[in-house]
Enzyme design. Structure first.
Site, PDB file in Angstrom:
ATOM      1  N   HIS A 174       0.852  -1.192   0.000  1.00  0.00           N
ATOM      2  CA  HIS A 174       0.000   0.000   0.000  1.00  0.00           C
ATOM      3  C   HIS A 174       0.882   1.234   0.000  1.00  0.00           C
ATOM      4  CE1 HIS A 174      -4.044  -1.787   1.599  1.00  0.00           C
ATOM      5  NE2 HIS A 174      -3.469  -2.563   0.697  1.00  0.00           N
ATOM      6  N   TYR A 193      -9.369   5.160   7.469  1.00  0.00           N
ATOM      7  CA  TYR A 193      -9.542   5.538   8.870  1.00  0.00           C
ATOM      8  C   TYR A 193     -10.647   6.589   8.920  1.00  0.00           C
ATOM      9  CZ  TYR A 193      -5.137   3.244  10.160  1.00  0.00           C
ATOM     10  OH  TYR A 193      -4.138   2.321  10.397  1.00  0.00           O
ATOM     11  N   PRO A 225      -3.889  -0.124  18.779  1.00  0.00           N
ATOM     12  CA  PRO A 225      -3.633  -0.574  17.404  1.00  0.00           C
ATOM     13  C   PRO A 225      -3.847   0.481  16.332  1.00  0.00           C
ATOM     14  CG  PRO A 225      -5.718  -1.460  18.204  1.00  0.00           C
ATOM     15  CD  PRO A 225      -5.061  -0.794  19.376  1.00  0.00           C
ATOM     16  N   LYS A 270       1.523  -0.366  15.182  1.00  0.00           N
ATOM     17  CA  LYS A 270       2.920  -0.409  15.578  1.00  0.00           C
ATOM     18  C   LYS A 270       3.329  -1.633  16.387  1.00  0.00           C
ATOM     19  CE  LYS A 270       3.973   3.291  13.532  1.00  0.00           C
ATOM     20  NZ  LYS A 270       4.373   3.000  12.169  1.00  0.00           N
ATOM     21  N   TYR A 274       3.947   6.530   9.981  1.00  0.00           N
ATOM     22  CA  TYR A 274       3.101   5.379   9.656  1.00  0.00           C
ATOM     23  C   TYR A 274       3.904   4.283   8.952  1.00  0.00           C
ATOM     24  CZ  TYR A 274      -1.214   2.888   8.631  1.00  0.00           C
ATOM     25  OH  TYR A 274      -2.217   1.931   8.582  1.00  0.00           O
TER      26      TYR A 274
END
Length: 391
Positions: A72, A200, A292, A296, A384
């Site tokens: 991604h 998200y 979560p 990580k 990220y």
């Protein structure tokens, strides 16, 4: 029995550590209280940072991940009736994430260890750690099921509820933690993902996440009250709530279907310092937990193991203890960066007290900033995909 490194826990941290040590000619024994079938089916994280992908490839266990994993190059932040893409390829060139389930990583590592003749023992009982005190006459050793394993070093990779951390005497560790007033209801569903990238979503109803595990399996999460029971959420209610939170952008339709697994995950931040005592070294969830939201947990475990492997290689090659002595300090720099990022993502996207209008306006203000400022978006993207090692 005797080995150089006794490893407690056959999750990603323990198995990868064992394999990396094997590649360097260092012996280990891995002890796991669960069955092989259980650890290979245990659904956990699914987002691998660039550094984690690189580490697995370098260790020779990344072939299936590269073949079946889903690279991604961005994520979507969805709020206020619109979606906003964070483009990794523009903001952090050459770095991305790969969606590949933790259980698949575990399968690959177990296969590699057994193929190399590794000693991985499942369903061991009554594991206990001994001889940790500085100056101990015996040195470190582990007992289990009536047997004893003497070793030079013990690696505690047995998770938050394992025996390793409680083996350290009271008062040695400093504990930092925070519990959040909500949980995640997670599901796996045999449906084609409705989006090519993770979504998200922040809504007044609460947070939702659209993820995936394969081209035919989707993963979803819903923010729910902390005391939620899975029994409170029949399939129809789950899909209705996911639609209400995700179908907030014109033209987006959520694909629904068979739900194959449900579970509730509490939201917690947790760190212990130091991550070592005597010749016991904690790695992964045994030393730290992150909510979560920032993806990580598994990645931090891999980072710990990389640091520990380098330190153990120096120790067994020439007796140098400098890297082992600095293990905790080296790991905690990355741990605390990940803790902050995970806390930040969590507070940015979740609904807190119903009457906290001020807090909600702050959330929206920062979301506007992240999605309109390249500098702010770069900060999100850099964290990220995972900071490069050595930083």
């Amino acid at each position: 029995m005797r080995t150089q490194v006794g490893i407690i826990g056959a999750g990603p941290a323990g198995l990868l550590l064992s394999h990396l040590l094997h590649l360097r000619g260092i012996s280990s024994v891995v002890l796991e209280k669960r069955s092989r079938d259980y650890v290979e089916r245990r659904v956990r994280a699914g987002v691998l940072e660039q550094g984690t992908v690189d580490a697995l490839v370098e260790a020779g266990v990344g072939e299936r991940m590269l073949r079946e994993g889903l690279p991604h190059h961005g994520i979507e932040l969805r709020y206020g009736g619109a979606g906003h893409r964070i483009p990794f390829e523009k903001l952090v060139p050459g770095r991305s994430i790969t969606v590949y389930g933790q259980q698949e990583v575990v399968k690959d590592l177990i296969a590699a260890r057994l193929a190399a003749g590794g000693d991985v023992r499942f369903e061991v009982e009554d594991v206990a750690v001994h001889g940790l005190e500085p100056g101990s006459d015996t040195g470190p050793y582990v007992t289990f099921g009536g047997e004893r394993l003497d070793c030079d070093v013990i690696a505690g990779c047995d998770g938050f509820h394992g025996v390793s951390r409680p083996s350290i005497p009271e008062g040695v560790l400093s504990v930092f933690e925070r519990e959040y007033p909500f949980a995640w209801l997670g599901i796996l569903a045999n449906v084609t993902p409705s989006s090519e990238e993770l979504i998200y979503t922040r809504t007044e109803r609460g947070f939702a996440l659209h993820s995936m595990r394969s081209p035919t399996v989707s993963r979803f999460y819903l923010q729910v009250p902390a005391d939620t029971s899975v029994d409170d959420w029949p399939d129809e209610r789950i899909w209705d709530e996911l639609k209400a939170r995700l179908e907030s952008v014109p033209g987006f339709t959520l694909t629904t279907g068979e739900i194959t697994e449900k579970g509730v995950t509490p939201m917690r931040s947790f760190v212990v310092e130091p991550m070592q005592y005597g010749r016991l070294y904690l790695a992964g969830d045994a030393a730290h937990i992150v909510p979560p939201t920032g993806a990580k947990g598994l990645n931090l475990a891999v980072a710990d193991v990389r640091v520990l492997t380098e330190a153990l290689e120096a120790y067994f090659s020439d007796g140098s203890t400098a890297l082992l002595d600095g293990y905790s300090e080296a790991c905690l720099k990355r741990v605390w960066r990940a803790q902050h990022f995970s806390w930040w993502m969590t507070t940015l996207l979740h609904t807190f007290e119903e009457d906290d209008a001020y807090g909600r306006r702050l959330q929206l203000s920062y979301l506007d900033y992240v999605t309109s400022s390249e500098a702010a978006a770069t900060t999100l993207a850099e964290n990220y995909v995972g900071l490069p090692y050595g930083r």
